[in-house]
Each structure stands twice: as C-alpha cells, then as structure tokens.
Design a protein around this motif. Structure first.
Motif, short mmCIF file in Angstrom:
data_model
loop_
_atom_site.label_atom_id
_atom_site.label_comp_id
_atom_site.label_asym_id
_atom_site.label_seq_id
_atom_site.Cartn_x
_atom_site.Cartn_y
_atom_site.Cartn_z
N LYS A 194 0.04 4.25 -2.17
CA LYS A 194 -1.16 4.98 -1.74
C LYS A 194 -0.82 5.98 -0.63
N ASP A 202 0.82 -1.22 0.00
CA ASP A 202 0.00 0.00 0.00
C ASP A 202 0.85 1.27 0.00
N TYR A 262 -7.84 5.41 6.10
CA TYR A 262 -7.14 4.17 5.70
C TYR A 262 -6.69 3.39 6.93
#
Length: 406
Positions: free
Chosen positions: A161, A158, A198
């Motif tokens: 991101k 991730d 997140y």
C-alpha cells in the motif's frame, strides 16, 4: 569565479540518459561553481561552496520562503522538520531524536544489531542457492523496509500500500522533462495526503497505549519540549518512513555494484570484514544515494563565490558533484576505501545532517559484509544496470547478479 547560465549542462545532468554516469557532467559543471539558470535559480556544484551553504543561517529549507514557491508548497500545512528552519526545526528534531539516538537513546542502533543481522541472514537464505538474483528486489529493498516498519510501528504487510504512495512522492521531485510536471505533482500531492491519512490512523491507535515503537513513544511522550501535536507526529513519521528506506536501498545497491566493479576490494572486504566501516564512508562519497538537494531559499541577498544570490532565489545543491571535487579530494574519481580525511557530503552537513545516518550506515555495513561473505563468485549480469528515473535519489532499479561463475 563568474556566474554563467548553464541550462544545457543542468538539463543534460537531469536527463535520464545521464543517470548511469553523471560524473563527467558534474566535472564540467564545477567549472562554474555558482551557475545562474534561465529561471533565476542557482546551481552550486563545488565542495567548499556547498559546505558553506549548508552551514549558512541565511539559507532556508522551507520552500514557502522561495520567491516562487514550488507547486504544492502552500498545501504543506505542516512540513516535516527537514523542511523547516530554526527554532521550529530544532524543537521537532530534538523531540524526535529523544527516541532515536544520543543523548537520550544512545543505544538504539547498537541494540538493533541482532535483529538487523537476523533479517539480512534470512533474506540471503532465501536466495543463497539461486543462480541469479536481483540485489534490489530480493535484498536491498525488503531489508530497510522491514527495519523502518518495525522501528516506527508500521505493519510490514502494508508495504504494498505505502510503496505506491512513496513512488508517487519520489517521482514528484523527479526532473524528467519528458513527463508532465503538473501531473506528477498532482499525483505526489495526493500520495502525500493518502500516506498522512494512513499514518494518522496508526497514530490514533497509539494514544494512551505506550509501546516500544516510535509512533507510540511520540504519541505518549511528555518530554522537556512537551508533546508533539498529531499533525507534527504524522509529518515526522512520514519523513522517517520514506527517508528510512529510500536512501538505504540506493546505498546498499550502489555499494554492491561498486564492489562488483572492483573485485579486488570485494575480496579484501571478504578477508578483512573490519574494512567495511571506511568502505561505506567511501561509498557515501563515491556513489552516494542522494545526489541533489533540489531547493534551498535565500533569506536575504547572499554572496557565494563572489556571486550575489538574491533574496528568495531557489538554490540547488549538487552534493554528489561536491564529493567528487578535485580541489577537496585527491584523485576523486578513484574508489579508495583507505581514503583519509573523508569528509564527504553523502548525508549532507549542518543542522540538516541526515537524521537516520547512523542507522543507514550500520544497515549497509551489515548488508555488504554478509553479501560478500555468502554470495558464491558473484558477477554482474549487465553493466551498467537499469537505473531509477530520479536524478535526486539515484540508484539502480534492478541489479541482477549471477552466482557460481568461473
């Protein structure tokens, strides 16, 4: 010592053209240890005054206590503990530290050494045969990101991101006058919301599922102080994810740059690997990853170096200037890994002393030792290298190095 407005000096320091070498400007700034700015804020640049301030209980780390809070401060419903004061700061830091270091988890960093060394070796294996490498992109960035992701329980894949969110957050504390402050702040606030959302999603997956990562431990811990709320865990994870790699990237990169500028010290480290411990301490003084604490707020009128700083005033602490103060350090502009009594300000001081300092130190010690041992006659492609824009978290954005030269 008198208080003088030095807006031009501060502006010159914050300007990007000074990023490669702000130290001569720091020397000029120290002539006025406490300098009032046109906007009513105060800049403190000398070692003794900075150290005193960092231990002064009349100073607040909560921007909501400023007479004129920074943009977006009111939207921080739950700041991370680094931006809180006692007793709330102490409670949250104590709860996080239960899983991160002494006295409850004293062997965490030492227990990570095999994986730290393996990660470093793997990254160097990937570029060992290349003639030219970028120390930042090929090594100094992916190393601490991999470490903090594993520690927190954030999926490494991730990274693309959260990299964008972290960039926007760091840029929001940049003082570049050439960019629109509101636009930067808006992007930073949105990035904070996205990153917290997140991390909140990852946290939801951890409830009732005890594991070894820090998110799992915080989500399922019932220690003496109880359990953090989800909002507190997300704020803590947000802090650790950003601080856990941003400062270490700069420390490793600044360290390699400094060694390449001091080839005799580089060779000495290759011959004497134990030198790395005092060498990293000297790096934290000489080329620290954090140059400025942008704000502290005065709880009441306080006197600093004969200057009265009114209640609610914003105080900016020039840490890197303090660590080059000739009234505290002999020959301060000399990189000297044998330096004695090296009580630098590289990780701050007082109750907000860097939470992850022990891990960052060990990461950098292992990284520099292995880079020096394995790189073949490394040399700089460009000096100075291009720098990141931020004057607060200062370091090269790229550091191109050639191998196998004469």
């Amino acid at each position: 010592m008198t208080t003088t407005e030095t807006p031009d000096m501060l502006r010159r320091i914050l300007d990007y053209s000074s990023r490669a070498d702000p130290y001569p400007l720091y020397a000029e700034l120290r002539r006025t240890p406490v300098a009032r700015q046109a906007d009513g804020s105060y800049v403190i640049s000398t070692y003794r005054e900075i150290a005193d301030i960092l231990h002064n209980p009349q100073l607040s780390s909560d921007t909501r206590n400023l007479s004129h809070p920074t943009a977006g401060a009111e939207e921080q419903t739950k700041p991370a503990f680094i931006n809180l004061d006692p007793p709330e700061h102490d409670r949250l830091r104590r709860m996080a530290m239960r899983h991160f270091g002494p006295p409850h988890t004293p062997g965490l960093v030492a227990g990570m050494e095999p994986s730290l060394t393996a990660t470093v070796s793997s990254l160097i294996d990937d570029f060992a045969d290349k003639e030219q490498i970028d120390i930042v992109d090929d090594f100094a960035y992916p190393f601490p990101v991999t470490v903090i992701c594993h520690l927190l329980g954030v999926p490494r894949e991730d990274e693309p991101k959260f990299h964008l969110w972290v960039d926007d957050i760091v840029n929001s504390i940049d003082y570049d006058p050439k960019t629109d402050p509101k636009e930067k702040m808006d992007k930073g606030l949105q990035a904070r919301k996205d990153l917290r959302q997140y991390l909140g999603g990852l946290l939801e997956q951890r409830h009732g599922r005890p594991g070894d990562d820090l998110l799992s431990r915080l989500a399922n811990d019932d220690g003496p102080d109880g359990r953090m709320t989800d909002e507190e865990i997300v704020a803590t994870a947000n802090l650790l994810l950003i601080a856990g790699h941003e400062t270490t990237v700069n420390l490793i990169t600044n360290g390699m740059l400094t060694l390449l500028r001091h080839p005799q010290v580089l060779q000495r480290l290759r011959d004497e690997p134990d030198l790395v411990v005092p060498l990293v301490e000297e790096l934290l003084r000489y080329e620290p990853p954090v140059h400025i604490i942008p704000w502290r707020a005065a709880y009441s009128d306080i006197t600093v170096a004969d200057t009265v700083v009114p209640k609610g005033s914003q105080i900016m602490l020039m840490l890197a200037s303090g660590s080059r103060d000739p009234d505290r350090f002999h020959d301060p502009d000399r990189f000297d890994p044998d330096r004695r009594d090296n009580q630098h300000l590289g990780f701050g001081s007082g109750i907000h002393l860097c939470f992850g300092g022990p891990l960052a130190r060990r990461e950098t010690q292992i990284a520099l030792t292995e880079l020096v041992r394995r790189l073949d006659r490394p040399s700089l492609v460009a000096d100075p290298p291009p720098y990141r824009r931020s004057p607060v978290l200062r370091g090269p954005i790229h550091l191109h190095v050639e191998q196998g030269g004469e």
